[in-house]
Design an enzyme around this catalytic site. Structure first.
Site, PDB file in Angstrom:
ATOM      1  N   GLY A  19      30.133 -28.151  80.737  1.00  0.00           N
ATOM      2  CA  GLY A  19      30.089 -27.324  81.921  1.00  0.00           C
ATOM      3  C   GLY A  19      30.379 -27.692  83.199  1.00  0.00           C
ATOM      4  N   THR A  22      29.914 -26.850  91.170  1.00  0.00           N
ATOM      5  CA  THR A  22      30.972 -26.637  92.711  1.00  0.00           C
ATOM      6  C   THR A  22      31.455 -27.954  93.219  1.00  0.00           C
ATOM      7  OG1 THR A  22      29.074 -25.586  93.175  1.00  0.00           O
ATOM      8  CG2 THR A  22      30.990 -26.614  94.605  1.00  0.00           C
ATOM      9  N   GLY A  24      32.234 -30.856  89.953  1.00  0.00           N
ATOM     10  CA  GLY A  24      32.595 -31.829  89.285  1.00  0.00           C
ATOM     11  C   GLY A  24      32.565 -30.727  87.882  1.00  0.00           C
ATOM     12  N   VAL A  26      31.137 -31.487  83.615  1.00  0.00           N
ATOM     13  CA  VAL A  26      30.671 -32.278  82.313  1.00  0.00           C
ATOM     14  C   VAL A  26      31.719 -31.807  80.726  1.00  0.00           C
ATOM     15  CG1 VAL A  26      28.670 -33.452  81.020  1.00  0.00           C
ATOM     16  CG2 VAL A  26      28.836 -32.202  83.787  1.00  0.00           C
ATOM     17  N   LYS A  41      30.764 -36.826  83.368  1.00  0.00           N
ATOM     18  CA  LYS A  41      30.255 -36.542  84.673  1.00  0.00           C
ATOM     19  C   LYS A  41      31.740 -36.794  85.368  1.00  0.00           C
ATOM     20  CE  LYS A  41      27.328 -34.532  88.395  1.00  0.00           C
ATOM     21  NZ  LYS A  41      25.897 -35.088  88.981  1.00  0.00           N
ATOM     22  N   ASP A 135      13.558 -31.463  92.118  1.00  0.00           N
ATOM     23  CA  ASP A 135      14.585 -30.746  91.313  1.00  0.00           C
ATOM     24  C   ASP A 135      13.725 -30.357  90.031  1.00  0.00           C
ATOM     25  OD1 ASP A 135      16.065 -27.936  92.413  1.00  0.00           O
ATOM     26  OD2 ASP A 135      18.177 -29.324  91.272  1.00  0.00           O
TER      27      ASP A 135
END
Length: 439
Positions: A19, A22, A24, A26, A41, A135
């Site tokens: 994935g 914005t 970085g 993974v 990451k 979050d």
């Protein structure tokens, strides 16, 4: 970036891209010594420094080292080179819980009950360590190969030491649909209470297949969140409904605690078997709802079909057209209007109106009311690209809390920004609680 098969720091063999965001990417990777699968990451150091993310990354590292729980993604180590930062994390094979909801439309109460118990266990553990996630949402909940839940992404987390003297957190974090009303108000909040709210929204989404708070635009959704306006669908068991209304109580002081959630009948015993319906095939309406859960945005103007706040004298709102940057969701939502600004005010509507009229007069702006109740403000002279003009709407969240939204509709953008920064913002400082988009 790094290609498949590259050896990193003589320790990890990099594999496929899992994935990217914005700041970085993974990658899947393999530990050369232990053959253990991990997720790495990767972040660019210069970009991190450029956008001021260094503090957030430090917080993420500190937080992940504080928590070690079977339902939380583990951080193995942090490495760095001159140009990169690498987070080596537990590799979770099952993907996002979010994807499971999107594929099925909704989950049975039995399945949702299992995931909710694991979520509450992880969140309760974090809170016991003075850590608040801030979050929580289905996208940040992963599943391992045994279908057990893992909480990820502590990038927005807050430590208890981040509180001010009033004992409350003051940063607006989280994803709009899952954020608690006190976080929206930006007046300070208890991180534990706001996480509990988000857990309730997640539980609702798992069983319903759609969000509890919806509206034609962000402002209407925020209004419903502030008032706790939602309804449970008919297939929810009575005990589940009772629990959800206690969790999504808009008043944080009376909202149920995690301890009381764990003592509730639904949490301890699960749903009644005879109340559980078989999962249905997604119909057209459910598909639309799932798209909302996924965050798929319509290309239509976000303010279309909005019923403006019914304030006696809307003329006052015309003056607001000169502000910049108040976007309560600035971290999460891509603005569809480049020259749009929002701010919040804890003043009464009459006070806001009076101030706006004074500012308009001082800045030599013409104010007039449109038929649909939206206020239009414009300059008296033609500029470099025609007459500068703004549309203004005021949304009432509570009687003493308003969101004011401005949008440039014509004229020169540079003139607009200059007027905003040099004229409007300084003139409105007495009534502005926060310009959204500001730190």
């Amino acid at each position: 970036m790094e290609s498949r098969g590259k050896i990193l720091m003589e320790r990890y063999e990099l594999g496929r891209l899992l994935g990217k965001g914005t700041f970085g990417k993974v990658h899947y990777a393999r530990n050369l010594e232990s053959n253990q699968s991990v997720a790495i990451k990767m972040m660019d150091k210069q970009q991190v420094l450029k956008v001021g993310l260094s503090e957030q990354i430090r917080r993420e590292i500190t937080t992940m080292r504080l928590v070690a729980h079977k339902n939380i993604v583990q951080l193995h180590e942090v490495m760095a080179t001159r140009n990169k930062i690498y987070f080596v994390m537990e590799y979770v094979k099952g993907g996002e819980l979010f994807e499971k909801v999107a594929k099925r439309g909704k989950l049975t109460e039995v399945v949702a009950h299992k995931y909710f118990q694991q979520l509450i266990s992880a969140v309760d553990y974090c809170h016991s360590r003075g850590v608040y996630h801030r979050d929580l949402k289905p996208e940040n909940l992963l599943l391992d190969e045994n279908e057990n839940l893992k909480v990820s992404d502590f990038g927005l987390s807050a430590l208890s030491e981040s509180k001010r003297q009033d004992g409350l957190l003051h940063t607006t974090c989280g994803t709009p649909a899952y954020v608690a009303p006190e976080v929206i108000s930006k007046i300070g909040y208890d991180g534990a209470k706001s996480d509990i709210w988000s857990c309730g929204v997640i539980l609702f989404v798992l069983v319903a297949g759609y969000l509890p708070f919806q509206g034609p635009n962000l402002m209407e959704m925020y209004r419903k969140i502030q008032h706790g306006e939602f309804r449970c669908p008919g297939w929810f068991s009575r005990k589940l409904q009772k629990l959800l209304y206690k969790i999504m109580d808009p008043n944080p002081s009376t909202r149920i605690s995690i301890q009381k959630i764990k003592e509730s009948t639904w949490f301890r015993k699960g749903p009644e078997e005879n109340r559980i319906l078989k999962e249905r095939t997604l119909n057209e309406n459910t598909t639309k709802n799932v798209a909302l859960v996924l965050g798929v945005r319509r290309k239509k103007n976000a303010h279309e079909d909005v019923k403006p706040m019914s304030v006696t004298n809307l003329n006052a709102f015309e003056i607001i057209s000169f502000s910049k940057g108040f976007d309560l969701s600035g971290m999460f939502i891509v603005k569809e209007w480049r020259n749009e600004a929002r701010f919040t005010s804890d003043k009464s509507a009459s006070t806001i109106i009076s101030k706006l009229e004074d500012v308009a007069k001082a800045l030599n702006l013409r104010v007039r009311k449109k038929d649909n109740g939206v206020v239009k403000m414009q300059g008296r002279k033609e500029g470099r690209n025609g007459v500068l003009q703004f549309d203004i709407e005021i949304f009432e969240v509570t009687t003493s809390y308003h969101i004011i939204e401005m949008k440039q509709t014509s004229g020169d953008s540079l003139e607009y920004r200059q007027l905003l920064e040099e004229g409007i913002r300084p003139a409105l400082k007495d009534i502005v609680l926060a310009w959204h988009g500001d730190e």
